[in-house]
Scaffold this active site. Structure first.
Site, PDB file in Angstrom:
ATOM      1  N   GLU A 111       0.403  -1.188  -3.274  1.00  0.00           N
ATOM      2  CA  GLU A 111       0.281  -2.575  -3.759  1.00  0.00           C
ATOM      3  C   GLU A 111       1.479  -3.409  -3.319  1.00  0.00           C
ATOM      4  O   GLU A 111       1.342  -4.583  -2.974  1.00  0.00           O
ATOM      5  CB  GLU A 111       0.129  -2.573  -5.291  1.00  0.00           C
ATOM      6  CG  GLU A 111      -1.223  -1.986  -5.696  1.00  0.00           C
ATOM      7  CD  GLU A 111      -1.374  -1.850  -7.200  1.00  0.00           C
ATOM      8  OE1 GLU A 111      -0.567  -1.119  -7.809  1.00  0.00           O
ATOM      9  OE2 GLU A 111      -2.291  -2.463  -7.762  1.00  0.00           O
ATOM     10  N   GLU A 159      -5.068   5.402  -8.728  1.00  0.00           N
ATOM     11  CA  GLU A 159      -4.911   5.171 -10.177  1.00  0.00           C
ATOM     12  C   GLU A 159      -6.081   5.712 -10.984  1.00  0.00           C
ATOM     13  O   GLU A 159      -5.909   6.227 -12.082  1.00  0.00           O
ATOM     14  CB  GLU A 159      -4.732   3.673 -10.455  1.00  0.00           C
ATOM     15  CG  GLU A 159      -3.348   3.130 -10.122  1.00  0.00           C
ATOM     16  CD  GLU A 159      -3.198   2.680  -8.680  1.00  0.00           C
ATOM     17  OE1 GLU A 159      -4.029   3.083  -7.828  1.00  0.00           O
ATOM     18  OE2 GLU A 159      -2.248   1.923  -8.395  1.00  0.00           O
TER      19      GLU A 159
HETATM   20  C1  3H9 Z   1       0.405   3.215 -10.334  1.00  0.00           C
HETATM   21  O1  3H9 Z   1       0.994   3.113  -9.296  1.00  0.00           O
HETATM   22  C2  3H9 Z   1       0.019   1.997 -11.166  1.00  0.00           C
HETATM   23  C3  3H9 Z   1       0.160   0.738 -10.417  1.00  0.00           C
HETATM   24  O2  3H9 Z   1      -1.108   0.238 -10.096  1.00  0.00           O
HETATM   25  C4  3H9 Z   1       0.968  -0.290 -11.140  1.00  0.00           C
HETATM   26  C5  3H9 Z   1       0.508  -0.639 -12.504  1.00  0.00           C
HETATM   27  C6  3H9 Z   1       1.297  -1.704 -13.210  1.00  0.00           C
HETATM   28  N1  3H9 Z   1       5.460   9.233 -11.144  1.00  0.00           N
HETATM   29  O3  3H9 Z   1       3.019  16.268  -6.551  1.00  0.00           O
HETATM   30  P1  3H9 Z   1       4.356  16.814  -6.168  1.00  0.00           P
HETATM   31  C7  3H9 Z   1       6.717  13.836  -9.316  1.00  0.00           C
HETATM   32  S1  3H9 Z   1      -0.037   4.715 -10.968  1.00  0.00           S
HETATM   33  C8  3H9 Z   1       6.295  10.135 -11.649  1.00  0.00           C
HETATM   34  O4  3H9 Z   1       4.707  18.175  -6.578  1.00  0.00           O
HETATM   35  P2  3H9 Z   1       3.581  16.651  -3.407  1.00  0.00           P
HETATM   36  C9  3H9 Z   1       5.921  15.076  -9.677  1.00  0.00           C
HETATM   37  O5  3H9 Z   1       5.692  15.136 -11.061  1.00  0.00           O
HETATM   38  C10 3H9 Z   1       0.643   5.897  -9.849  1.00  0.00           C
HETATM   39  N2  3H9 Z   1       6.519  11.343 -11.057  1.00  0.00           N
HETATM   40  O6  3H9 Z   1       4.627  16.619  -4.607  1.00  0.00           O
HETATM   41  C11 3H9 Z   1       6.851  16.153  -9.172  1.00  0.00           C
HETATM   42  O7  3H9 Z   1       7.871  16.327 -10.133  1.00  0.00           O
HETATM   43  P3  3H9 Z   1       8.497  17.764 -10.413  1.00  0.00           P
HETATM   44  C12 3H9 Z   1      -0.176   6.018  -8.637  1.00  0.00           C
HETATM   45  C13 3H9 Z   1       5.853  11.590  -9.932  1.00  0.00           C
HETATM   46  O8  3H9 Z   1       4.375  16.456  -2.190  1.00  0.00           O
HETATM   47  C14 3H9 Z   1       7.473  15.545  -7.923  1.00  0.00           C
HETATM   48  O9  3H9 Z   1       7.309  14.137  -8.064  1.00  0.00           O
HETATM   49  N3  3H9 Z   1       0.325   7.126  -7.817  1.00  0.00           N
HETATM   50  C15 3H9 Z   1       4.962  10.689  -9.369  1.00  0.00           C
HETATM   51  O10 3H9 Z   1       2.675  17.812  -3.537  1.00  0.00           O
HETATM   52  C16 3H9 Z   1       6.808  15.997  -6.653  1.00  0.00           C
HETATM   53  O11 3H9 Z   1       5.409  15.771  -6.759  1.00  0.00           O
HETATM   54  C17 3H9 Z   1      -0.105   8.375  -7.983  1.00  0.00           C
HETATM   55  O12 3H9 Z   1      -0.969   8.653  -8.779  1.00  0.00           O
HETATM   56  C18 3H9 Z   1       4.772   9.441 -10.017  1.00  0.00           C
HETATM   57  N4  3H9 Z   1       3.944   8.511  -9.521  1.00  0.00           N
HETATM   58  O13 3H9 Z   1       2.664  15.354  -3.625  1.00  0.00           O
HETATM   59  C19 3H9 Z   1       0.531   9.390  -7.100  1.00  0.00           C
HETATM   60  N5  3H9 Z   1       4.432  11.226  -8.241  1.00  0.00           N
HETATM   61  O14 3H9 Z   1       9.154  18.153  -9.115  1.00  0.00           O
HETATM   62  C20 3H9 Z   1       0.873  10.639  -7.875  1.00  0.00           C
HETATM   63  C21 3H9 Z   1       5.006  12.435  -8.116  1.00  0.00           C
HETATM   64  O15 3H9 Z   1       9.438  17.497 -11.560  1.00  0.00           O
HETATM   65  N6  3H9 Z   1       1.569  11.604  -7.058  1.00  0.00           N
HETATM   66  N7  3H9 Z   1       5.858  12.663  -9.120  1.00  0.00           N
HETATM   67  O16 3H9 Z   1       7.323  18.642 -10.777  1.00  0.00           O
HETATM   68  C22 3H9 Z   1       0.935  12.394  -6.195  1.00  0.00           C
HETATM   69  O17 3H9 Z   1      -0.258  12.312  -5.981  1.00  0.00           O
HETATM   70  C23 3H9 Z   1       1.768  13.428  -5.495  1.00  0.00           C
HETATM   71  O18 3H9 Z   1       2.914  13.645  -6.246  1.00  0.00           O
HETATM   72  C24 3H9 Z   1       2.178  13.055  -4.046  1.00  0.00           C
HETATM   73  C25 3H9 Z   1       3.190  14.096  -3.513  1.00  0.00           C
HETATM   74  C26 3H9 Z   1       0.922  13.037  -3.181  1.00  0.00           C
HETATM   75  C27 3H9 Z   1       2.833  11.704  -3.999  1.00  0.00           C
END
Ligand code: 3H9
Length: 707
Positions: free
Chosen positions: A108, A128
């Site tokens: 975004e 999301e």
């Molecule tokens: C949003 O953006 C709303 C907006 O529209 C605005 C509204 C106002 N937050 O998955 P991994 C942590 S909603 C906090 O193992 P990978 C994860 O917990 C968001 N923490 O790595 C982990 O921590 P730990 C939309 C996050 O390489 C570490 O990072 N975005 C977040 O296999 C490593 O993650 C999503 O839904 C986060 N957003 O995969 C994306 N993301 O090491 C969510 C990650 O302590 N994330 N962490 O266990 C993912 O899909 C995957 O993490 C990603 C990397 C593909 C990015």
């Protein structure tokens, strides 16, 4: 500015480079949006800066809002003052330079920039919906303006990650750099090129693609209809559609307001809380708190599978699908040939369905080598035994593997219930032995239970977990107990569903309750798919070992009649030839009623809620026993297993999260009431009693150290 700051501005001649540095994924945690705004303002105010680049440090651009902050009631800036709005109103061009992931709020932000450039390996998306919300940073309004409402709907409602080349074709990215090119330098070059461009190219001003909606006004209803089955009981996918619809109807600023309203309806919904919980539970499950830190997994370059049956074939495909060459053996050349035929047929079905390309199928098949015998697999780094689920069949295989496999090879058993220590004891290298329980179909199901034998070395377990992730699974550690964690916690559910029939329910009634709850299929239909003979073998084994074992006469009767499920055209349901649709069968009703009468069980009717609770509470109680015995690390691991092994609806978080919504005390009281009514099988576990007494949630239950 100092390197430790979350966001910094560097100057490269006339270009200001704004770098976000919030490891591991540059989530928009408190301080990050504010930091971007501050740098932007500084760049705008500096006459020496003509244009800016926004880039992420480390492995990603920006993975979105910080999910841990949701639901905390933290105030957010009003419309017009958010980072997206400030970027949108910037007086100088800003180039988003994307590598790794630009997801959610990350994309975004990029959409509010004036130009988007990425490396070929980058992925973008608005995921999301997968955490029960919608893109609340303008994504539902800007993306349709940029790529058209149809493509935007597809992305926003599925939440899928779009690879950079496709994102370029769709029009999300303006440019994808050649392989190996330097992103920062490339973005600075673009910024230099467009520095003087006016008016600034803003997505908010685009109207051409949005006009497509007028030409196809039915697209929104068509999308609602297409998701009706999989999105049942959920609100987020429907709010996503409403938001995109608003984008096509309203000027941008009004659309942003509507997006906010629709977002607010979701942020603290049960669905969003459950999905956030599932997201973090899936990450937590990888942590092995009692194993020494710093042990590297062994390298697995080649694999072998013993047994070319349904499970062995699926496991071989799992390796091949992720690029690992695998050799496969069976006891006869005919069985091996049949297994290979089945593998080929499975791949061919995927090609026919369009989910796999023919050349990719050939590449995968070329990685699976049927070979003659043990000597031909001796140098594999890992071997997975997948022969018939009988101790007496598996033990000789373990002896043979011990004699032939090279030193250092890992020997895993794909057992779903048997004692891994007994198998390890057949070898002279029990430290290299563990269980790896795949779920059927093994090449599709995500769960991999890694079963820890008493003598399994930490390196063996760490390697099994790492290998699981390498082949696209979600590995979860389980102690060595009959049925391990997944099947053991599920076993009371399986019994209870048949006992309900004795008391007056019918399979179709139970199945409807569970499908309405959110399972893709009812448990009786699943039983027919898996084969009723499989469950019967397990029951015979348990009955032989335990004189108090609760038999299931109705289920046994069906098996005795040769009703094994879909494969015999009849099980809990009847099936037309060549069709998998289950039809309620009066013959089954007759067997149920006759058996109940013979057993003298009083008949009555059940509410849907009672059916649901009878099945799931029995498993909650067993899961507590598993934790109390130190066979699982955490309640959330049980949840991950139910989500990925049994199709438990993700938007309900998992078995234990769901039970927490009812409340530990209410669960305990009901179980105790059934204990009084039905006797021992409903005896509350000690942990459940303790949790109820102290008012501790299931998800906070302390498991005993793993044994
Ligand atoms: C949003 O953006 C709303 C907006 O529209 C605005 C509204 C106002 N937050 O998955 P991994 C942590 S909603 C906090 O193992 P990978 C994860 O917990 C968001 N923490 O790595 C982990 O921590 P730990 C939309 C996050 O390489 C570490 O990072 N975005 C977040 O296999 C490593 O993650 C999503 O839904 C986060 N957003 O995969 C994306 N993301 O090491 C969510 C990650 O302590 N994330 N962490 O266990 C993912 O899909 C995957 O993490 C990603 C990397 C593909 C990015």
């Amino acid at each position: 500015m100092s390197e430790t700051e979350l966001v910094r501005l560097d100057r490269e001649g006339p270009i200001g480079v704004i770098t976000v540095n919030n490891p591991p994924v540059n989530a928009l945690s408190p301080g990050v949006p504010e930091g971007i705004i501050a740098c932007l303002r500084e760049g705008e105010a500096d006459p020496a800066i003509a244009a800016m680049v926004l880039i992420g440090a480390g492995r990603s651009f920006i993975a979105g809002a910080d999910i841990r902050q949701f639901g905390k009631g933290r105030p957010r800036p009003p419309l017009g003052q958010r980072v997206y709005d400030v970027l949108d109103a910037a007086a100088k061009p800003v180039v988003a330079a994307i590598h790794g992931y630009a997801l959610g709020g990350g994309l975004e932000i990029a959409l509010a920039c004036h130009y988007r450039i990425a490396v070929p390996s980058a992925k973008v998306g608005l995921p999301e919906v997968l955490i029960g919300i919608l893109p609340g940073g303008g994504g539902t309004q800007r993306l349709p303006r940029l790529i058209g409402p149809k493509a935007a709907l597809d992305m926003i409602v599925s939440g899928r990650h779009v690879p950079a080349p496709e994102a370029r074709t769709l029009g999300i990215l303006d440019e994808v750099l050649p392989e190996g090119a330097d992103l920062r330098a490339g973005a600075i070059a673009v910024a230099t090129r467009i520095a003087a461009a006016r008016p600034l190219p803003r997505v908010r001003d685009k109207t051409d693609r949005i006009a497509e909606a007028a030409a196809d006004p039915g697209m929104f209803d068509a999308m609602r209809a297409s998701i009706a089955r999989r999105a049942r009981n959920q609100k987020a996918p429907y709010n996503c559609i409403l938001a995109v619809e608003a984008a096509c109807r309203l000027p941008l600023d009004e659309g942003l307001k509507r997006e906010q309203e629709l977002f607010a309806e979701l942020e603290n919904s049960d669905e969003a809380r459950a999905l956030r919980y599932a997201f973090f539970a899936e990450r937590e499950v990888a942590r092995l708190p009692d194993l020494p830190e710093g042990i590297a997994p062994r390298e697995i370059r080649t694999a072998a599978v013993v047994g070319a049956g349904t499970m062995g074939g699926g496991i071989a495909m799992s390796f091949a699908d992720y690029g690992i060459p695998v050799r496969i053996i069976d006891s006869t050349p005919e069985a091996l040939a049949r297994g290979m035929e089945k593998i080929r047929a499975n791949y061919a079905t995927s090609v026919k369905r369009g989910s796999l390309k023919q050349d990719e199928m050939e590449r995968r098949l070329a990685r699976i080598h049927p070979v003659g015998g043990y000597a031909d697999i001796a140098d594999a780094d890992v071997v997975i035994e997948a022969v018939f689920e009988e101790m007496d069949v598996k033990k000789p295989v373990f002896r043979a593997l011990d004699q032939t496999m090279k030193s250092g090879a890992l020997i895993f058993s794909n057992t779903s219930a048997l004692d891994v220590d007994q198998l390890a004891a057949e070898t002279n290298r029990p430290a290299d032995v563990a269980g790896t329980h795949f779920f059927s179909p093994a090449n599709v199901m995500k769960l991999l239970e890694v079963v820890r034998g008493t003598k399994s070395a930490p390196a063996t377990l760490i390697t099994a977990m790492a290998l699981g992730r390498k082949i696209g699974k979600i590995p979860a550690m389980a102690g060595n107990t009959d049925g391990f964690v997944a099947n053991r916690s599920r076993a009371p559910f399986n019994s209870e569903m048949v006992i309900l029939l004795e008391e007056g329910c019918l399979p179709e009634q139970v199945d409807k309750v569970m499908v309405d709850f959110g399972y893709p299929m009812g448990p009786f239909a699943v039983g027919d798919l898996a084969g009723l003979d499989v469950g019967a073998a397990g029951r015979r084994r348990r009955a032989a070992a335990n004189p108090n074992y609760r038999t299931l006469p109705i289920a046994d009767k069906l098996v005795e009649m040769g009703r094994f499920g879909q494969k015999t055209g009849a099980g809990w349901y009847r099936y037309e030839k060549g069709d998998r649709t289950p039809h309620p069968d009066p013959e089954v009703t007759r067997i149920i009623r006759e058996t109940a009468a013979r057993m003298g069980v009083p008949q009555r009717s059940f509410t849907d809620e009672e059916i649901l609770r009878r099945l799931l509470f029995s498993s909650v109680n067993e899961a507590c026993r598993i934790l109390e015995e130190g066979k699982a690390y955490r309640a959330s691991d049980v949840d991950v297993m139910w989500l990925h092994g049994f199709g438990f609806p993700r938007y309900r978080g998992g078995l234990m999260f769901w039970a927490d919504q009812i409340g530990v005390k209410a669960v305990y009281d009901q179980i105790e009431a059934w204990h009084q009514q039905y006797g021992d099988r409903w005896a509350p576990s000690k942990l459940l009693r303790d949790l109820a007494a102290t008012g501790t949630a299931f998800r906070d239950a302390k498991a005993a150290p793993m044994v």
